[in-house]
Write a protein that holds these residues in place. Structure first.
Motif, PDB file in Angstrom:
ATOM      1  N   ALA A  19     -18.920  10.367  23.880  1.00 33.15           N
ATOM      2  CA  ALA A  19     -18.772  11.808  24.119  1.00 33.15           C
ATOM      3  C   ALA A  19     -20.132  12.474  24.214  1.00 33.15           C
ATOM      4  O   ALA A  19     -20.355  13.335  25.066  1.00 33.15           O
ATOM      5  CB  ALA A  19     -17.937  12.437  23.004  1.00 33.15           C
ATOM      6  N   LYS A  24     -20.474  16.127  26.147  1.00 29.75           N
ATOM      7  CA  LYS A  24     -19.423  16.949  25.548  1.00 29.75           C
ATOM      8  C   LYS A  24     -19.932  17.628  24.282  1.00 29.75           C
ATOM      9  O   LYS A  24     -20.836  17.126  23.617  1.00 29.75           O
ATOM     10  CB  LYS A  24     -18.200  16.097  25.222  1.00 29.75           C
ATOM     11  CG  LYS A  24     -17.521  15.579  26.464  1.00 29.75           C
ATOM     12  CD  LYS A  24     -16.250  14.865  26.141  1.00 29.75           C
ATOM     13  CE  LYS A  24     -15.596  14.389  27.435  1.00 29.75           C
ATOM     14  NZ  LYS A  24     -14.405  13.621  27.185  1.00 29.75           N
ATOM     15  N   SER A  25     -19.322  18.731  23.955  1.00 30.33           N
ATOM     16  CA  SER A  25     -19.683  19.485  22.766  1.00 30.33           C
ATOM     17  C   SER A  25     -19.199  18.769  21.517  1.00 30.33           C
ATOM     18  O   SER A  25     -18.182  18.073  21.532  1.00 30.33           O
ATOM     19  CB  SER A  25     -19.042  20.869  22.832  1.00 30.33           C
ATOM     20  OG  SER A  25     -19.176  21.531  21.604  1.00 30.33           O
ATOM     21  N   ARG A  26     -19.899  18.987  20.409  1.00 34.32           N
ATOM     22  CA  ARG A  26     -19.456  18.374  19.153  1.00 34.32           C
ATOM     23  C   ARG A  26     -18.157  18.973  18.657  1.00 34.32           C
ATOM     24  O   ARG A  26     -17.481  18.412  17.817  1.00 34.32           O
ATOM     25  CB  ARG A  26     -20.539  18.466  18.092  1.00 34.32           C
ATOM     26  CG  ARG A  26     -20.866  19.866  17.691  1.00 34.32           C
ATOM     27  CD  ARG A  26     -22.021  19.907  16.754  1.00 34.32           C
ATOM     28  NE  ARG A  26     -21.574  20.468  15.496  1.00 34.32           N
ATOM     29  CZ  ARG A  26     -22.303  20.551  14.429  1.00 34.32           C
ATOM     30  NH1 ARG A  26     -23.526  20.095  14.438  1.00 34.32           N
ATOM     31  NH2 ARG A  26     -21.822  21.070  13.340  1.00 34.32           N
ATOM     32  N   ASP A  27     -17.789  20.126  19.197  1.00 33.97           N
ATOM     33  CA  ASP A  27     -16.515  20.752  18.845  1.00 33.97           C
ATOM     34  C   ASP A  27     -15.319  19.997  19.415  1.00 33.97           C
ATOM     35  O   ASP A  27     -14.183  20.283  19.057  1.00 33.97           O
ATOM     36  CB  ASP A  27     -16.479  22.200  19.344  1.00 33.97           C
ATOM     37  CG  ASP A  27     -17.529  23.056  18.662  1.00 33.97           C
ATOM     38  OD1 ASP A  27     -17.884  22.766  17.497  1.00 33.97           O
ATOM     39  OD2 ASP A  27     -18.006  24.018  19.294  1.00 33.97           O
ATOM     40  N   ASN A  28     -15.568  19.039  20.294  1.00 31.00           N
ATOM     41  CA  ASN A  28     -14.498  18.254  20.906  1.00 31.00           C
ATOM     42  C   ASN A  28     -14.061  17.066  20.055  1.00 31.00           C
ATOM     43  O   ASN A  28     -13.309  16.227  20.524  1.00 31.00           O
ATOM     44  CB  ASN A  28     -14.938  17.727  22.275  1.00 31.00           C
ATOM     45  CG  ASN A  28     -15.035  18.826  23.301  1.00 31.00           C
ATOM     46  OD1 ASN A  28     -14.523  19.905  23.100  1.00 31.00           O
ATOM     47  ND2 ASN A  28     -15.716  18.546  24.387  1.00 31.00           N
ATOM     48  N   CYS A  29     -14.518  16.989  18.824  1.00 37.73           N
ATOM     49  CA  CYS A  29     -14.155  15.863  17.953  1.00 37.73           C
ATOM     50  C   CYS A  29     -12.643  15.842  17.752  1.00 37.73           C
ATOM     51  O   CYS A  29     -12.057  16.814  17.268  1.00 37.73           O
ATOM     52  CB  CYS A  29     -14.856  15.986  16.614  1.00 37.73           C
ATOM     53  SG  CYS A  29     -14.412  14.664  15.476  1.00 37.73           S
ATOM     54  N   PRO A  30     -11.987  14.724  18.084  1.00 33.39           N
ATOM     55  CA  PRO A  30     -10.526  14.654  17.981  1.00 33.39           C
ATOM     56  C   PRO A  30     -10.011  14.256  16.596  1.00 33.39           C
ATOM     57  O   PRO A  30      -8.817  14.248  16.373  1.00 33.39           O
ATOM     58  CB  PRO A  30     -10.168  13.573  18.997  1.00 33.39           C
ATOM     59  CG  PRO A  30     -11.349  12.669  18.981  1.00 33.39           C
ATOM     60  CD  PRO A  30     -12.546  13.569  18.758  1.00 33.39           C
ATOM     61  N   LYS A  37     -14.188  11.794  11.179  1.00 33.73           N
ATOM     62  CA  LYS A  37     -14.937  12.892  11.793  1.00 33.73           C
ATOM     63  C   LYS A  37     -16.434  12.712  11.563  1.00 33.73           C
ATOM     64  O   LYS A  37     -17.245  12.937  12.459  1.00 33.73           O
ATOM     65  CB  LYS A  37     -14.467  14.228  11.224  1.00 33.73           C
ATOM     66  CG  LYS A  37     -15.006  15.414  11.951  1.00 33.73           C
ATOM     67  CD  LYS A  37     -14.305  16.678  11.489  1.00 33.73           C
ATOM     68  CE  LYS A  37     -14.480  17.739  12.550  1.00 33.73           C
ATOM     69  NZ  LYS A  37     -13.585  18.838  12.388  1.00 33.73           N
ATOM     70  N   TRP A  40     -17.620  10.006  13.914  1.00 27.80           N
ATOM     71  CA  TRP A  40     -17.649  10.499  15.287  1.00 27.80           C
ATOM     72  C   TRP A  40     -18.883  11.369  15.499  1.00 27.80           C
ATOM     73  O   TRP A  40     -19.596  11.212  16.485  1.00 27.80           O
ATOM     74  CB  TRP A  40     -16.376  11.293  15.582  1.00 27.80           C
ATOM     75  CG  TRP A  40     -16.192  11.624  17.027  1.00 27.80           C
ATOM     76  CD1 TRP A  40     -15.507  10.905  17.944  1.00 27.80           C
ATOM     77  CD2 TRP A  40     -16.694  12.785  17.729  1.00 27.80           C
ATOM     78  NE1 TRP A  40     -15.547  11.532  19.173  1.00 27.80           N
ATOM     79  CE2 TRP A  40     -16.269  12.689  19.062  1.00 27.80           C
ATOM     80  CE3 TRP A  40     -17.448  13.881  17.353  1.00 27.80           C
ATOM     81  CZ2 TRP A  40     -16.593  13.643  20.008  1.00 27.80           C
ATOM     82  CZ3 TRP A  40     -17.774  14.838  18.301  1.00 27.80           C
ATOM     83  CH2 TRP A  40     -17.336  14.713  19.618  1.00 27.80           C
ATOM     84  N   TRP A  44     -22.075  10.962  17.950  1.00 26.03           N
ATOM     85  CA  TRP A  44     -22.428  12.042  18.867  1.00 26.03           C
ATOM     86  C   TRP A  44     -23.901  12.420  18.713  1.00 26.03           C
ATOM     87  O   TRP A  44     -24.622  12.564  19.698  1.00 26.03           O
ATOM     88  CB  TRP A  44     -21.528  13.256  18.596  1.00 26.03           C
ATOM     89  CG  TRP A  44     -21.768  14.393  19.512  1.00 26.03           C
ATOM     90  CD1 TRP A  44     -21.219  14.593  20.739  1.00 26.03           C
ATOM     91  CD2 TRP A  44     -22.642  15.507  19.283  1.00 26.03           C
ATOM     92  NE1 TRP A  44     -21.687  15.761  21.281  1.00 26.03           N
ATOM     93  CE2 TRP A  44     -22.562  16.337  20.409  1.00 26.03           C
ATOM     94  CE3 TRP A  44     -23.468  15.871  18.231  1.00 26.03           C
ATOM     95  CZ2 TRP A  44     -23.300  17.514  20.506  1.00 26.03           C
ATOM     96  CZ3 TRP A  44     -24.206  17.038  18.333  1.00 26.03           C
ATOM     97  CH2 TRP A  44     -24.115  17.847  19.465  1.00 26.03           C
TER      98      TRP A  44
END
Length: 57
Positions: A19, A24-30, A37, A40, A44
């Motif tokens: 990611a 992608k933004s770190r706010d996109n962590c699923p 988390k 992830w 990132w």
């Protein structure tokens, strides 16, 4: 059990790295669990560091 947990966390780290490489933004962590988390976000951050050092375009 430990191997399964480690594999899951390794996968979370790898997904975070991918990611980060794709911008992608770190706010996109699923992930919702703290452990996953954290892994992830670690992946990132590593990818962002690699990108900033010029290893990837």
């Amino acid at each position: 059990m430990r191997r399964q947990k480690r594999d899951r966390l390794d996968r979370a780290h790898a997904n975070g790295y991918q990611a980060g490489l794709s911008g992608k933004s770190r706010d996109n962590c699923p992930y919702q669990s703290i452990e996953a988390k954290s892994e992830w976000l670690g992946g990132w951050r590593a990818a962002m560091n690699d990108r900033n050092m010029g290893l990837f375009k």
